[in-house]
Design a protein around this motif. Structure first.
Motif, PDB file in Angstrom:
ATOM      1  N   GLU A  18      27.817 -21.043   3.377  1.00  0.00           N
ATOM      2  CA  GLU A  18      27.955 -20.025   4.411  1.00  0.00           C
ATOM      3  C   GLU A  18      26.565 -19.588   4.889  1.00  0.00           C
ATOM      4  O   GLU A  18      25.575 -19.735   4.186  1.00  0.00           O
ATOM      5  N   LYS A  19      26.520 -19.039   6.071  1.00  0.00           N
ATOM      6  CA  LYS A  19      25.250 -18.600   6.635  1.00  0.00           C
ATOM      7  C   LYS A  19      24.763 -17.328   5.949  1.00  0.00           C
ATOM      8  O   LYS A  19      25.529 -16.402   5.726  1.00  0.00           O
ATOM      9  N   ARG A  20      23.480 -17.326   5.640  1.00  0.00           N
ATOM     10  CA  ARG A  20      22.900 -16.145   5.002  1.00  0.00           C
ATOM     11  C   ARG A  20      22.613 -15.079   6.042  1.00  0.00           C
ATOM     12  O   ARG A  20      22.443 -15.370   7.230  1.00  0.00           O
ATOM     13  N   PHE A  21      22.555 -13.840   5.609  1.00  0.00           N
ATOM     14  CA  PHE A  21      22.107 -12.747   6.477  1.00  0.00           C
ATOM     15  C   PHE A  21      21.504 -11.645   5.605  1.00  0.00           C
ATOM     16  O   PHE A  21      21.773 -11.561   4.407  1.00  0.00           O
ATOM     17  N   ILE A  22      20.687 -10.826   6.227  1.00  0.00           N
ATOM     18  CA  ILE A  22      19.966  -9.789   5.499  1.00  0.00           C
ATOM     19  C   ILE A  22      20.108  -8.456   6.228  1.00  0.00           C
ATOM     20  O   ILE A  22      19.932  -8.374   7.447  1.00  0.00           O
ATOM     21  N   GLY A  23      20.430  -7.412   5.495  1.00  0.00           N
ATOM     22  CA  GLY A  23      20.322  -6.045   5.995  1.00  0.00           C
ATOM     23  C   GLY A  23      21.349  -5.615   7.010  1.00  0.00           C
ATOM     24  O   GLY A  23      21.084  -4.714   7.811  1.00  0.00           O
ATOM     25  N   LEU A  24      22.548  -6.199   6.983  1.00  0.00           N
ATOM     26  CA  LEU A  24      23.592  -5.768   7.906  1.00  0.00           C
ATOM     27  C   LEU A  24      24.364  -4.594   7.330  1.00  0.00           C
ATOM     28  O   LEU A  24      24.529  -4.483   6.112  1.00  0.00           O
ATOM     29  N   ASN A  25      24.855  -3.712   8.202  1.00  0.00           N
ATOM     30  CA  ASN A  25      25.738  -2.660   7.705  1.00  0.00           C
ATOM     31  C   ASN A  25      27.104  -3.271   7.396  1.00  0.00           C
ATOM     32  O   ASN A  25      27.388  -4.425   7.730  1.00  0.00           O
ATOM     33  N   GLY A  26      27.968  -2.477   6.748  1.00  0.00           N
ATOM     34  CA  GLY A  26      29.232  -3.007   6.266  1.00  0.00           C
ATOM     35  C   GLY A  26      30.123  -3.571   7.349  1.00  0.00           C
ATOM     36  O   GLY A  26      30.718  -4.642   7.181  1.00  0.00           O
ATOM     37  N   ILE A  27      30.224  -2.877   8.471  1.00  0.00           N
ATOM     38  CA  ILE A  27      31.103  -3.331   9.553  1.00  0.00           C
ATOM     39  C   ILE A  27      30.611  -4.650  10.139  1.00  0.00           C
ATOM     40  O   ILE A  27      31.382  -5.585  10.351  1.00  0.00           O
ATOM     41  N   ASP A  28      29.296  -4.736  10.394  1.00  0.00           N
ATOM     42  CA  ASP A  28      28.735  -5.977  10.943  1.00  0.00           C
ATOM     43  C   ASP A  28      28.813  -7.119   9.931  1.00  0.00           C
ATOM     44  O   ASP A  28      29.075  -8.281  10.301  1.00  0.00           O
ATOM     45  N   ALA A  29      28.593  -6.789   8.659  1.00  0.00           N
ATOM     46  CA  ALA A  29      28.674  -7.814   7.617  1.00  0.00           C
ATOM     47  C   ALA A  29      30.095  -8.344   7.485  1.00  0.00           C
ATOM     48  O   ALA A  29      30.313  -9.554   7.352  1.00  0.00           O
ATOM     49  N   PHE A  30      31.072  -7.444   7.559  1.00  0.00           N
ATOM     50  CA  PHE A  30      32.465  -7.879   7.431  1.00  0.00           C
ATOM     51  C   PHE A  30      32.850  -8.838   8.556  1.00  0.00           C
ATOM     52  O   PHE A  30      33.601  -9.796   8.332  1.00  0.00           O
ATOM     53  N   SER A  31      32.314  -8.600   9.743  1.00  0.00           N
ATOM     54  CA  SER A  31      32.638  -9.476  10.883  1.00  0.00           C
ATOM     55  C   SER A  31      32.145 -10.897  10.643  1.00  0.00           C
ATOM     56  O   SER A  31      32.670 -11.853  11.234  1.00  0.00           O
ATOM     57  N   LYS A  32      31.135 -11.063   9.789  1.00  0.00           N
ATOM     58  CA  LYS A  32      30.667 -12.406   9.424  1.00  0.00           C
ATOM     59  C   LYS A  32      31.427 -12.935   8.208  1.00  0.00           C
ATOM     60  O   LYS A  32      31.872 -14.088   8.184  1.00  0.00           O
ATOM     61  N   ILE A  33      31.581 -12.080   7.189  1.00  0.00           N
ATOM     62  CA  ILE A  33      32.229 -12.506   5.952  1.00  0.00           C
ATOM     63  C   ILE A  33      33.680 -12.901   6.195  1.00  0.00           C
ATOM     64  O   ILE A  33      34.226 -13.765   5.506  1.00  0.00           O
ATOM     65  N   VAL A  34      34.323 -12.292   7.189  1.00  0.00           N
ATOM     66  CA  VAL A  34      35.723 -12.598   7.470  1.00  0.00           C
ATOM     67  C   VAL A  34      35.917 -14.067   7.850  1.00  0.00           C
ATOM     68  O   VAL A  34      37.023 -14.596   7.764  1.00  0.00           O
ATOM     69  N   ASN A  35      34.833 -14.737   8.240  1.00  0.00           N
ATOM     70  CA  ASN A  35      34.888 -16.161   8.574  1.00  0.00           C
ATOM     71  C   ASN A  35      34.562 -17.051   7.377  1.00  0.00           C
ATOM     72  O   ASN A  35      34.595 -18.282   7.489  1.00  0.00           O
ATOM     73  N   PHE A  36      34.242 -16.442   6.249  1.00  0.00           N
ATOM     74  CA  PHE A  36      33.901 -17.198   5.048  1.00  0.00           C
ATOM     75  C   PHE A  36      35.175 -17.525   4.261  1.00  0.00           C
ATOM     76  O   PHE A  36      36.277 -17.239   4.705  1.00  0.00           O
ATOM     77  N   HIS A  37      35.011 -18.096   3.086  1.00  0.00           N
ATOM     78  CA  HIS A  37      36.179 -18.575   2.344  1.00  0.00           C
ATOM     79  C   HIS A  37      36.755 -17.498   1.414  1.00  0.00           C
ATOM     80  O   HIS A  37      37.812 -16.955   1.679  1.00  0.00           O
ATOM     81  N   PHE A  38      36.071 -17.184   0.332  1.00  0.00           N
ATOM     82  CA  PHE A  38      36.574 -16.181  -0.604  1.00  0.00           C
ATOM     83  C   PHE A  38      36.124 -14.801  -0.130  1.00  0.00           C
ATOM     84  O   PHE A  38      35.124 -14.264  -0.591  1.00  0.00           O
ATOM     85  N   ILE A  39      36.878 -14.219   0.777  1.00  0.00           N
ATOM     86  CA  ILE A  39      36.456 -12.968   1.407  1.00  0.00           C
ATOM     87  C   ILE A  39      36.504 -11.814   0.423  1.00  0.00           C
ATOM     88  O   ILE A  39      35.523 -11.093   0.240  1.00  0.00           O
ATOM     89  N   GLU A  40      37.664 -11.613  -0.214  1.00  0.00           N
ATOM     90  CA  GLU A  40      37.836 -10.419  -1.018  1.00  0.00           C
ATOM     91  C   GLU A  40      37.623 -10.631  -2.513  1.00  0.00           C
ATOM     92  O   GLU A  40      37.812  -9.705  -3.306  1.00  0.00           O
TER      93      GLU A  40
END
Length: 306
Positions: free
Chosen positions: A126-148
């Motif tokens: 998955e693509k790495r990212f740094i320093g995102l707030n929770g809402i912005d991070a969730f918008s990326k993580i929701v496209n990943f595999h093991f979300i929760e």
């Protein structure tokens, strides 16, 4: 104070616990404590665990949710990690997490490999990212595999305790009920590219049990979590559109595991609650999806599965 507290609920995993603990104590980064919650073991799991430098908390069989809660209460580390007792880590996981803590994030996500009984290995990059707030991070993580899945996150203990996070006692799908909130409420989240967690998918595990009564219980508890997440979403400041769409989609997909009469019962419940209204419609494909799901969730998910 150790940098990391590693919480491992243990229940009758004598065939796997040594591999799990070996993977922890062979870490190249050594500043950690290990808290094992003996969840009423009746085999040799705890005897084997005593061969390692671990803190053992003995309990009756309270289930994984409460065992994690109990372990967390004993944690002293700056960051919490939850490790399932039949899974295992790659040796540089803690070192890679530690490198990403310079901005003192509330949450660090790391990557996962699935390992099966027949030695098949599947990596999820998955693509790495740094320093995102929770809402912005969730918008990326929701496209990943093991979300929760709670075991692919390191969580700052001060943040965890301030928010009074707890797994729901006695409920299945406990990760779905908590991890999305941990992500959404965080001020700062990092995601690193290191594949450090080996998720061992064994055929005899409790979540893979084919018994239909177990399926019904899973859906019932999933619905409990969904309703709680929806309530909590309304308390979060900011745009929770993607979050609400995710939990709605998850709930609608979950009922498709049920047989006809039970499926129809939940279908009517979700219709009354107008769950479909939370599905995203910002693209043509999503508009079509919402239309199909409103007609029949089971039909839609069967189509996309092919």
């Amino acid at each position: 104070m150790p940098k990391f507290s590693i919480i491992i609920p243990v229940y009758n995993v004598e065939n796997y616990i040594k591999r799990t603990l070996d993977s922890v104590f062979k870490q190249t980064y050594k500043d950690f404590e290990v808290i094992i919650v003996d969840d009423g073991c009746t085999d040799n799991s705890i005897t084997l665990a005593k061969e390692y430098d671990v803190k053992i908390i003995n309990e009756d069989h309270v289930g994984v949710s409460q065992a994690r809660n109990i372990g967390q209460k004993h944690a002293k580390g700056e960051y919490l990690l939850f490790l399932d007792s039949d899974d295992y880590w790659n040796k540089d996981l803690l070192a890679n997490i530690n490198k990403s803590l310079k901005n003192k994030p509330d949450v660090v996500r790391f990557q996962v490999r699935t390992v099966t009984d027949n030695k098949e290995k599947i990596d999820y990059k998955e693509k790495r990212f740094i320093g995102l707030n929770g809402i912005d991070a969730f918008s990326k993580i929701v496209n990943f595999h093991f979300i929760e899945s709670i075991w692919c996150y390191a969580i700052r203990r001060e943040y965890y305790e301030k928010e009074k996070f707890q797994f729901k006692k006695g409920k299945i799908h406990e990760d779905f009920g908590l991890t999305p909130l941990i992500i959404m409420k965080a001020k700062t989240i990092n995601s690193i590219s290191y594949i450090g967690y080996n998720y061992y998918r064994r055929s005899g595990s409790i979540m893979n049990t084919p018994d239909y009564s177990w399926t019904k219980r899973k859906v019932k508890d999933f619905y409990y979590h969904y309703r709680n997440l929806k309530k909590e979403a309304n308390k979060i400041k900011g745009d929770t559109t993607i979050f609400k769409s995710y939990i709605a989609n998850s709930m609608l997909k979950k009922i498709c595991e049920l047989e006809k009469d039970d499926y129809n019962k939940y279908r009517q419940i979700l219709k009354k609650e107008n769950v479909e209204k939370d599905l995203l419609t910002d693209t043509t494909s999503r508009k079509i999806k919402k239309l199909l799901v409103s007609i029949s969730p089971k039909l839609y998910y069967q189509i996309i599965k092919k």
